[in-house]
Design a protein around this motif. Sequence first.
Motif, PDB file in Angstrom:
ATOM      1  N   PRO A 219       0.764  -1.234  -0.047  1.00  0.00           N
ATOM      2  CA  PRO A 219       0.247  -0.048   0.084  1.00  0.00           C
ATOM      3  C   PRO A 219       0.825   1.166   0.075  1.00  0.00           C
ATOM      4  O   PRO A 219       1.824   1.391   1.038  1.00  0.00           O
ATOM      5  N   ALA A 220       0.546   2.172  -1.067  1.00  0.00           N
ATOM      6  CA  ALA A 220       1.311   3.320  -0.832  1.00  0.00           C
ATOM      7  C   ALA A 220       0.788   4.771  -0.934  1.00  0.00           C
ATOM      8  O   ALA A 220       1.003   5.689  -0.139  1.00  0.00           O
ATOM      9  N   ALA A 221      -0.395   4.555  -1.506  1.00  0.00           N
ATOM     10  CA  ALA A 221      -1.343   5.968  -1.766  1.00  0.00           C
ATOM     11  C   ALA A 221      -2.937   5.583  -1.901  1.00  0.00           C
ATOM     12  O   ALA A 221      -3.341   4.401  -2.240  1.00  0.00           O
ATOM     13  N   VAL A 222      -3.345   6.512  -1.460  1.00  0.00           N
ATOM     14  CA  VAL A 222      -5.051   6.565  -1.714  1.00  0.00           C
ATOM     15  C   VAL A 222      -5.360   7.843  -2.661  1.00  0.00           C
ATOM     16  O   VAL A 222      -4.841   8.961  -2.524  1.00  0.00           O
ATOM     17  N   SER A 223      -6.303   7.625  -3.710  1.00  0.00           N
ATOM     18  CA  SER A 223      -6.720   8.787  -4.484  1.00  0.00           C
ATOM     19  C   SER A 223      -8.161   9.016  -4.495  1.00  0.00           C
ATOM     20  O   SER A 223      -8.947   7.891  -4.348  1.00  0.00           O
ATOM     21  N   ILE A 224      -8.605  10.262  -4.202  1.00  0.00           N
ATOM     22  CA  ILE A 224     -10.044  10.268  -4.075  1.00  0.00           C
ATOM     23  C   ILE A 224     -10.350  11.799  -5.266  1.00  0.00           C
ATOM     24  O   ILE A 224      -9.214  12.229  -5.625  1.00  0.00           O
ATOM     25  N   THR A 225     -11.210  11.486  -5.949  1.00  0.00           N
ATOM     26  CA  THR A 225     -11.830  12.569  -6.956  1.00  0.00           C
ATOM     27  C   THR A 225     -12.873  13.329  -6.270  1.00  0.00           C
ATOM     28  O   THR A 225     -13.923  13.189  -5.786  1.00  0.00           O
ATOM     29  N   GLN A 226     -12.380  14.777  -6.280  1.00  0.00           N
ATOM     30  CA  GLN A 226     -13.426  15.799  -5.888  1.00  0.00           C
ATOM     31  C   GLN A 226     -13.389  16.969  -6.783  1.00  0.00           C
ATOM     32  O   GLN A 226     -12.501  17.674  -7.127  1.00  0.00           O
ATOM     33  N   ALA A 227     -14.665  17.292  -7.243  1.00  0.00           N
ATOM     34  CA  ALA A 227     -15.958  16.421  -7.143  1.00  0.00           C
ATOM     35  C   ALA A 227     -15.794  15.280  -7.721  1.00  0.00           C
ATOM     36  O   ALA A 227     -14.932  15.041  -8.885  1.00  0.00           O
ATOM     37  N   THR A 228     -16.560  14.223  -7.363  1.00  0.00           N
ATOM     38  CA  THR A 228     -16.518  12.910  -7.966  1.00  0.00           C
ATOM     39  C   THR A 228     -16.769  12.584  -9.560  1.00  0.00           C
ATOM     40  O   THR A 228     -17.484  13.706  -9.993  1.00  0.00           O
ATOM     41  N   GLU A 229     -16.576  11.455 -10.185  1.00  0.00           N
ATOM     42  CA  GLU A 229     -16.939  11.418 -11.382  1.00  0.00           C
ATOM     43  C   GLU A 229     -18.412  11.342 -11.831  1.00  0.00           C
ATOM     44  O   GLU A 229     -19.027  11.616 -12.828  1.00  0.00           O
ATOM     45  N   VAL A 230     -19.208  11.470 -10.668  1.00  0.00           N
ATOM     46  CA  VAL A 230     -20.685  11.805 -10.985  1.00  0.00           C
ATOM     47  C   VAL A 230     -20.918  13.234 -10.320  1.00  0.00           C
ATOM     48  O   VAL A 230     -22.436  13.446 -10.254  1.00  0.00           O
ATOM     49  N   GLY A 231     -20.166  13.949 -10.119  1.00  0.00           N
ATOM     50  CA  GLY A 231     -20.394  15.298  -9.466  1.00  0.00           C
ATOM     51  C   GLY A 231     -20.646  15.520  -8.059  1.00  0.00           C
ATOM     52  O   GLY A 231     -21.284  16.566  -7.391  1.00  0.00           O
ATOM     53  N   ALA A 232     -20.551  14.216  -7.209  1.00  0.00           N
ATOM     54  CA  ALA A 232     -20.937  14.536  -5.936  1.00  0.00           C
ATOM     55  C   ALA A 232     -19.637  15.130  -5.224  1.00  0.00           C
ATOM     56  O   ALA A 232     -18.557  14.959  -5.654  1.00  0.00           O
ATOM     57  N   LEU A 233     -19.713  15.181  -4.016  1.00  0.00           N
ATOM     58  CA  LEU A 233     -18.923  15.925  -3.159  1.00  0.00           C
ATOM     59  C   LEU A 233     -18.481  14.917  -1.901  1.00  0.00           C
ATOM     60  O   LEU A 233     -19.361  14.683  -1.276  1.00  0.00           O
ATOM     61  N   TYR A 234     -17.209  14.915  -1.629  1.00  0.00           N
ATOM     62  CA  TYR A 234     -16.718  14.467  -0.105  1.00  0.00           C
ATOM     63  C   TYR A 234     -16.587  16.001   0.770  1.00  0.00           C
ATOM     64  O   TYR A 234     -16.161  16.955   0.385  1.00  0.00           O
ATOM     65  N   SER A 235     -17.303  15.601   1.858  1.00  0.00           N
ATOM     66  CA  SER A 235     -17.133  16.925   2.704  1.00  0.00           C
ATOM     67  C   SER A 235     -15.668  16.985   3.218  1.00  0.00           C
ATOM     68  O   SER A 235     -14.964  16.026   3.070  1.00  0.00           O
ATOM     69  N   THR A 236     -15.210  18.128   3.993  1.00  0.00           N
ATOM     70  CA  THR A 236     -14.003  18.197   4.264  1.00  0.00           C
ATOM     71  C   THR A 236     -13.598  17.191   5.467  1.00  0.00           C
ATOM     72  O   THR A 236     -12.479  16.685   5.629  1.00  0.00           O
ATOM     73  N   ASP A 237     -14.618  16.932   6.175  1.00  0.00           N
ATOM     74  CA  ASP A 237     -14.548  15.994   7.224  1.00  0.00           C
ATOM     75  C   ASP A 237     -14.427  14.562   6.735  1.00  0.00           C
ATOM     76  O   ASP A 237     -13.719  13.659   7.379  1.00  0.00           O
ATOM     77  N   GLU A 238     -14.934  14.277   5.647  1.00  0.00           N
ATOM     78  CA  GLU A 238     -14.862  12.714   4.996  1.00  0.00           C
ATOM     79  C   GLU A 238     -13.479  12.868   4.564  1.00  0.00           C
ATOM     80  O   GLU A 238     -12.895  11.637   4.660  1.00  0.00           O
ATOM     81  N   ILE A 239     -12.989  13.875   3.813  1.00  0.00           N
ATOM     82  CA  ILE A 239     -11.563  13.823   3.348  1.00  0.00           C
ATOM     83  C   ILE A 239     -10.509  13.662   4.596  1.00  0.00           C
ATOM     84  O   ILE A 239      -9.659  12.729   4.562  1.00  0.00           O
ATOM     85  N   ALA A 240     -10.926  14.450   5.619  1.00  0.00           N
ATOM     86  CA  ALA A 240     -10.049  14.316   6.906  1.00  0.00           C
ATOM     87  C   ALA A 240     -10.001  12.794   7.543  1.00  0.00           C
ATOM     88  O   ALA A 240      -9.023  12.311   7.793  1.00  0.00           O
ATOM     89  N   ALA A 241     -11.371  12.173   7.528  1.00  0.00           N
ATOM     90  CA  ALA A 241     -11.165  10.728   7.993  1.00  0.00           C
ATOM     91  C   ALA A 241     -10.464   9.919   6.990  1.00  0.00           C
ATOM     92  O   ALA A 241      -9.710   9.015   7.654  1.00  0.00           O
ATOM     93  N   ILE A 242     -10.594  10.097   5.858  1.00  0.00           N
ATOM     94  CA  ILE A 242      -9.705   9.287   4.918  1.00  0.00           C
ATOM     95  C   ILE A 242      -8.350   9.401   5.134  1.00  0.00           C
ATOM     96  O   ILE A 242      -7.407   8.721   5.138  1.00  0.00           O
ATOM     97  N   SER A 243      -7.924  10.720   5.440  1.00  0.00           N
ATOM     98  CA  SER A 243      -6.575  11.273   5.659  1.00  0.00           C
ATOM     99  C   SER A 243      -6.010  10.664   6.808  1.00  0.00           C
ATOM    100  O   SER A 243      -4.805  10.217   7.001  1.00  0.00           O
ATOM    101  N   ALA A 244      -6.940  10.417   7.969  1.00  0.00           N
ATOM    102  CA  ALA A 244      -6.179   9.946   9.176  1.00  0.00           C
ATOM    103  C   ALA A 244      -6.008   8.474   8.855  1.00  0.00           C
ATOM    104  O   ALA A 244      -5.006   7.860   9.387  1.00  0.00           O
ATOM    105  N   VAL A 245      -6.902   7.759   7.905  1.00  0.00           N
ATOM    106  CA  VAL A 245      -6.506   6.231   7.864  1.00  0.00           C
ATOM    107  C   VAL A 245      -5.254   6.335   7.010  1.00  0.00           C
ATOM    108  O   VAL A 245      -4.307   5.381   7.191  1.00  0.00           O
ATOM    109  N   CYS A 246      -4.758   7.283   6.058  1.00  0.00           N
ATOM    110  CA  CYS A 246      -3.807   7.069   5.418  1.00  0.00           C
ATOM    111  C   CYS A 246      -2.551   7.431   6.461  1.00  0.00           C
ATOM    112  O   CYS A 246      -1.432   6.763   6.308  1.00  0.00           O
ATOM    113  N   GLY A 247      -2.689   8.379   7.285  1.00  0.00           N
ATOM    114  CA  GLY A 247      -1.627   8.629   8.376  1.00  0.00           C
ATOM    115  C   GLY A 247      -1.453   7.027   9.084  1.00  0.00           C
ATOM    116  O   GLY A 247      -0.094   6.889   9.293  1.00  0.00           O
ATOM    117  N   ASP A 248      -2.486   6.572   9.440  1.00  0.00           N
ATOM    118  CA  ASP A 248      -2.307   5.507  10.099  1.00  0.00           C
ATOM    119  C   ASP A 248      -1.420   4.076   9.525  1.00  0.00           C
ATOM    120  O   ASP A 248      -0.847   3.407  10.097  1.00  0.00           O
TER     121      ASP A 248
END
Length: 351
Positions: A140-169
């Motif tokens: 495992p090396a990296a995580v990639s998210i798409t903002q806005a997503t491929e269908v135009g939806a949004l990650y909230s900044t809290d959702e991104i921070a939660a994904i980032s916390a998993v990346c940190g771990d």
Amino acid sequence: MSNRIINFASDNTAGAAPEVMAALGEAASAPAMPYGDDIFTQRLRDLANQVFEREVTIFPVATGTAANALSLATVSPPYGVVFCHAAAHIEEDECAAPEFYIGGGKLALLEGEEAKFSAESLRAKLEVTSPAPPVHHAQPAAVSITQATEVGALYSTDEIAAISAVCGDHGLALHMDGARLANAIAAQGVTPAEATWKAGVDVLSLGATKNGALSAEAVVFFDPDKAADFEFRRKRGGHLFSKMRFLSAQLLACLEQGRWLDFADNANRMAAALAKGLQQLDGVRLWFPVQTNMMFLTLPEPMAAALQAAGCQFYTWDAGEGVLSARLVTSFETTADDVATFLDIARRAST
Ligand SMILES: *Cc1c(COP(=O)(O)O)cnc(C)c1O
């Protein structure tokens, strides 16, 4: 209907903003040193620091595919795994360029509604252990998210921070495919800093082509150390433009005075108006709420046919039982008149 072409097929069917064309004219009016050693690229570097409210490293490239593939190659070894959504552009639309530039890396796919995955599903996937010793697995090396997503939806900044916390771990870099980041920022009313590094993003593919530019994207590193070998990768990949000022001038024109956010805000507002009008028509069904500049919907076949016969362009598929699936995308240049005209034709075809 006027002679104006209404094209909602994608936001890359749009032309280029007058500001961008003027900047290109200015860049073309005098000689300048090559390979980024010019005043436009210097101004872009300074402006990027201001826009993101910290020292960043910005590299212009010509396509989003190059931005994604080169930036992921910088944060993943050849034996690395990049986690992304199954509908991600890097998985579906880049002809395996990320794997190629990484040097043989692997994409691991996550599922989730509206082309989003959750921090929990990422953590669960990372914690699946195999009995074989680690040397047997891609790492495992990296995580990639798409903002806005491929269908135009949004990650909230809290959702991104939660994904980032998993990346940190797990010691993973967080990449954002921001082909439509401006639409996300405009919709959420956050700052570019809050939308990215403050939520834990390490490296960003920053789109401009779909939002006013002629042909320019950029890679932004929030940690200059991570950018150390990017310049060699960019050159080796054929993306070091000798007349780089023409890419930089486009990006500069978009970022100056927040124009990129005005462009995206227009696209978002036009999409909202279009969705609101269409929703009121019999037989039209939106698949999910419109959050940015893109919508997916079911249309009665005669309505789609009437729109297309009148010259409106957009993608449709899955014909059957009298209805079509359709995608509509608005852009920086969509006008209220375009929306009204489109709705008028749709309304007249509605029974
Ligand atoms: C358009 C787009 C890109 C960039 O595509 P190119 O054709 O390579 O410029 C990247 N990611 C997403 C999500 C896109 O929609």
